[in-house]
Scaffold this motif. Structure first.
Motif, PDB file in Angstrom:
ATOM      1  N   GLY A 159       0.864  -1.133  -0.205  1.00  0.00           N
ATOM      2  CA  GLY A 159      -0.302  -0.299  -0.007  1.00  0.00           C
ATOM      3  C   GLY A 159       0.353   1.508  -0.028  1.00  0.00           C
ATOM      4  N   LYS A 160       2.076   1.189   0.045  1.00  0.00           N
ATOM      5  CA  LYS A 160       3.189   2.045   0.279  1.00  0.00           C
ATOM      6  C   LYS A 160       3.392   2.898  -1.147  1.00  0.00           C
ATOM      7  CE  LYS A 160       4.618   1.620   5.090  1.00  0.00           C
ATOM      8  NZ  LYS A 160       5.673   0.778   5.875  1.00  0.00           N
ATOM      9  N   SER A 161       3.872   4.288  -0.986  1.00  0.00           N
ATOM     10  CA  SER A 161       4.422   4.300  -2.742  1.00  0.00           C
ATOM     11  C   SER A 161       5.795   3.768  -2.295  1.00  0.00           C
ATOM     12  CB  SER A 161       4.227   5.875  -2.887  1.00  0.00           C
ATOM     13  OG  SER A 161       3.350   6.158  -2.631  1.00  0.00           O
ATOM     14  N   ILE A 162       6.847   3.176  -4.233  1.00  0.00           N
ATOM     15  CA  ILE A 162       7.836   3.007  -3.926  1.00  0.00           C
ATOM     16  C   ILE A 162       8.182   4.554  -4.524  1.00  0.00           C
ATOM     17  CG2 ILE A 162       6.868   0.509  -5.069  1.00  0.00           C
ATOM     18  CD1 ILE A 162       7.524   2.097  -7.739  1.00  0.00           C
ATOM     19  N   ASN A 163       9.693   4.508  -4.235  1.00  0.00           N
ATOM     20  CA  ASN A 163      10.855   5.672  -4.801  1.00  0.00           C
ATOM     21  C   ASN A 163      10.507   5.873  -6.187  1.00  0.00           C
ATOM     22  OD1 ASN A 163      11.684   5.342  -2.198  1.00  0.00           O
ATOM     23  ND2 ASN A 163      12.956   3.769  -2.256  1.00  0.00           N
ATOM     24  N   PRO A 164      10.085   7.074  -6.423  1.00  0.00           N
ATOM     25  CA  PRO A 164       9.673   7.276  -8.065  1.00  0.00           C
ATOM     26  C   PRO A 164      10.687   7.482  -8.243  1.00  0.00           C
ATOM     27  CG  PRO A 164       9.487   9.618  -6.173  1.00  0.00           C
ATOM     28  CD  PRO A 164      10.117   8.327  -5.386  1.00  0.00           C
ATOM     29  N   PRO A 165      11.024   7.562  -9.828  1.00  0.00           N
ATOM     30  CA  PRO A 165      11.659   7.931 -10.537  1.00  0.00           C
ATOM     31  C   PRO A 165      12.881   9.038 -10.489  1.00  0.00           C
ATOM     32  CG  PRO A 165      10.079   7.606 -12.066  1.00  0.00           C
ATOM     33  CD  PRO A 165       9.973   7.210 -10.887  1.00  0.00           C
ATOM     34  N   GLN A 166      13.526   9.763 -11.134  1.00  0.00           N
ATOM     35  CA  GLN A 166      13.875  11.311 -11.081  1.00  0.00           C
ATOM     36  C   GLN A 166      13.108  12.503 -11.440  1.00  0.00           C
ATOM     37  OE1 GLN A 166      17.823  12.398 -12.315  1.00  0.00           O
ATOM     38  NE2 GLN A 166      17.945   9.981 -12.736  1.00  0.00           N
ATOM     39  N   LYS A 167      12.339  11.730 -12.628  1.00  0.00           N
ATOM     40  CA  LYS A 167      11.800  12.570 -13.755  1.00  0.00           C
ATOM     41  C   LYS A 167      10.227  12.222 -13.984  1.00  0.00           C
ATOM     42  CE  LYS A 167      15.382  14.489 -16.429  1.00  0.00           C
ATOM     43  NZ  LYS A 167      16.244  14.694 -17.935  1.00  0.00           N
ATOM     44  N   LYS A 168       9.388  12.453 -13.554  1.00  0.00           N
ATOM     45  CA  LYS A 168       8.075  12.472 -14.478  1.00  0.00           C
ATOM     46  C   LYS A 168       7.475  11.641 -15.814  1.00  0.00           C
ATOM     47  CE  LYS A 168       4.910  14.484 -11.092  1.00  0.00           C
ATOM     48  NZ  LYS A 168       3.561  15.877 -10.968  1.00  0.00           N
ATOM     49  N   ALA A 169       8.323  12.064 -16.591  1.00  0.00           N
ATOM     50  CA  ALA A 169       8.294  11.304 -17.682  1.00  0.00           C
ATOM     51  C   ALA A 169       8.807   9.749 -18.179  1.00  0.00           C
ATOM     52  CB  ALA A 169       9.453  12.427 -18.481  1.00  0.00           C
ATOM     53  N   TYR A 170       9.823   9.538 -16.902  1.00  0.00           N
ATOM     54  CA  TYR A 170       9.978   7.908 -16.441  1.00  0.00           C
ATOM     55  C   TYR A 170       9.087   7.079 -15.714  1.00  0.00           C
ATOM     56  CZ  TYR A 170      14.549  10.186 -18.326  1.00  0.00           C
ATOM     57  OH  TYR A 170      15.501  10.185 -18.582  1.00  0.00           O
ATOM     58  N   TYR A 171       7.987   8.011 -15.170  1.00  0.00           N
ATOM     59  CA  TYR A 171       6.948   6.901 -14.690  1.00  0.00           C
ATOM     60  C   TYR A 171       6.488   6.650 -15.165  1.00  0.00           C
ATOM     61  CZ  TYR A 171       6.624  10.800 -10.552  1.00  0.00           C
ATOM     62  OH  TYR A 171       7.071  11.111  -9.222  1.00  0.00           O
ATOM     63  N   PRO A 172       6.289   4.755 -14.698  1.00  0.00           N
ATOM     64  CA  PRO A 172       5.276   3.959 -15.723  1.00  0.00           C
ATOM     65  C   PRO A 172       3.986   4.411 -16.215  1.00  0.00           C
ATOM     66  CG  PRO A 172       6.270   2.841 -13.257  1.00  0.00           C
ATOM     67  CD  PRO A 172       5.917   4.555 -12.983  1.00  0.00           C
ATOM     68  N   ASN A 173       4.357   3.578 -16.911  1.00  0.00           N
ATOM     69  CA  ASN A 173       2.958   4.003 -17.595  1.00  0.00           C
ATOM     70  C   ASN A 173       2.041   3.227 -17.752  1.00  0.00           C
ATOM     71  OD1 ASN A 173       1.191   3.157 -20.263  1.00  0.00           O
ATOM     72  ND2 ASN A 173       2.434   4.693 -21.523  1.00  0.00           N
ATOM     73  N   PRO A 174       0.937   3.248 -17.030  1.00  0.00           N
ATOM     74  CA  PRO A 174      -0.313   2.306 -17.418  1.00  0.00           C
ATOM     75  C   PRO A 174      -0.672   1.511 -17.956  1.00  0.00           C
ATOM     76  CG  PRO A 174      -1.082   4.874 -17.020  1.00  0.00           C
ATOM     77  CD  PRO A 174       0.434   5.532 -17.487  1.00  0.00           C
ATOM     78  N   GLU A 175      -0.494   1.393 -19.148  1.00  0.00           N
ATOM     79  CA  GLU A 175      -0.836   0.076 -19.882  1.00  0.00           C
ATOM     80  C   GLU A 175       0.297  -0.336 -19.432  1.00  0.00           C
ATOM     81  OE1 GLU A 175       0.501  -1.132 -25.139  1.00  0.00           O
ATOM     82  OE2 GLU A 175      -0.295   1.124 -23.980  1.00  0.00           O
ATOM     83  N   PHE A 176       1.314  -0.783 -19.152  1.00  0.00           N
ATOM     84  CA  PHE A 176       2.197  -1.709 -18.712  1.00  0.00           C
ATOM     85  C   PHE A 176       2.283  -1.788 -17.421  1.00  0.00           C
ATOM     86  CE2 PHE A 176       5.448   1.066 -21.649  1.00  0.00           C
ATOM     87  CZ  PHE A 176       4.439   0.206 -22.477  1.00  0.00           C
ATOM     88  N   THR A 177       1.486  -0.806 -16.280  1.00  0.00           N
ATOM     89  CA  THR A 177       1.100  -1.627 -14.776  1.00  0.00           C
ATOM     90  C   THR A 177       0.585  -3.043 -15.098  1.00  0.00           C
ATOM     91  OG1 THR A 177       0.800   0.694 -14.724  1.00  0.00           O
ATOM     92  CG2 THR A 177       2.808  -0.083 -13.937  1.00  0.00           C
TER      93      THR A 177
END
Length: 296
Positions: A264-282
């Motif tokens: 339930g906790k947030s993972i450590n995000p990447p340094q840029k929002k442009a690298y956030y996981p794509n919902p299609e893949f998650t």
């Protein structure tokens, strides 16, 4: 048939496909049969002996489903010319048959005799076929577990000269993912170096390479070796909101430390929002890899 032609034949088996849905039934049956041949069992394999083993393999290494059907590949693989039944006149391979039907009629199957003889004469070819099946259908983190489960040893000869075609990977994928996550595990923050060498930190595909997942930042997570293995096994997943969800089937020593405490906790995000996981893949990972329901 030349070794290369036979390898290509196995590589091109027809597996059910629908919008990225995984269907590892035929590949797993092939690996079971290869294990039997490697151990010297070249005759027909009764469905009654394959059913429990194949069902367990589908549960452990296939997508989570309410029901599992080891009967499907047993009667469908003959359509690929790679499987024959002891009572072919009983089966129309364009139709589906229940496990009960296969058991009651004592159905058994095996590779055609010319394939068996070729594999027995050329152990390297058998190993090459096993490697192709694994590489096409499962990430590297799961290969040894699957081999152990089916009783296959591919370490006996790694010197095969047979060309094993596969989809090209981007050699820079690992570095781009680790850089995006600042060289630390997105779950636990693990980041250990020996002198200048980064240890046990890996780039995990969210949508597997074998399922067509691209080698791009939005389809990757930096994970320590342990969390990478747990992620590929489906012990946990990551939502499009970057929250970690742990399977309710997780248990045992270390479960709290490695998984439950992160639920339930947030993972450590990447340094840029442009690298956030794509919902299609998650979404793909949730549907095709994650095991069981969400832990409350």
């Amino acid at each position: 048939m030349s070794p290369q032609d036979l390898l290509s034949h196995f590589q091109n088996i027809n597996t059910w496909k629908s919008k990225g849905t995984r269907a590892p039934h035929k590949p797993l049956l092939i690996l079971v049969a290869l294990g039997e041949i490697q151990r010297g069992n070249a005759g027909f394999i009764p469905y009654t002996s394959i059913e429990p083993k194949l069902k367990d393999l589908l549960i452990d290494f296939g997508p989570y489903r309410k029901s599992y059907y080891p009967n499907f590949p047993f009667t469908k693989l003959p359509n690929d010319g790679l499987w024959q039944l002891n009572e072919p006149d009983l089966i129309n391979t364009k139709q589906d048959y229940t496990s009960k039907f296969l058991r009651e009629h004592n159905l058994a199957g095996k590779f055609p005799e010319y394939i068996i003889q070729q594999l027995r004469q050329d152990p390297k070819l058998l190993i090459s076929i096993a490697e192709v099946i694994l590489e096409q259908n499962f990430p590297d983190t799961l290969h040894q577990d699957i081999l152990d489960a089916v009783g296959l040893d591919i370490t006996v000869n790694r010197a095969s000269q047979i060309k094993k075609p596969s989809r090209k990977r981007d050699p820079l994928f690992r570095e781009s993912i680790l850089k995006a996550y600042e060289y630390q595990c997105a779950v636990c923050g693990f980041s250990v170096r020996l002198r200048h060498q980064l240890l046990a930190l890996e780039a995990a595909h969210i949508m597997w390479h074998q399922a067509g997942g691209p080698d791009v930042e939005v389809n990757g997570l930096a994970l320590c070796a342990t969390h990478h293995k747990l992620f590929d096994m489906g012990a946990f997943t990551v939502t499009e909101e970057m929250r970690m969800l742990v399977s309710d089937e997780v248990n045992g020593v270390g479960a709290q430390e490695w998984l439950k405490q992160h639920h339930g906790k947030s993972i450590n995000p990447p340094q840029k929002k442009a690298y956030y996981p794509n919902p299609e893949f998650t979404t793909w990972h949730v549907n095709e890899v994650f095991k069981g329901g969400y832990r409350s």
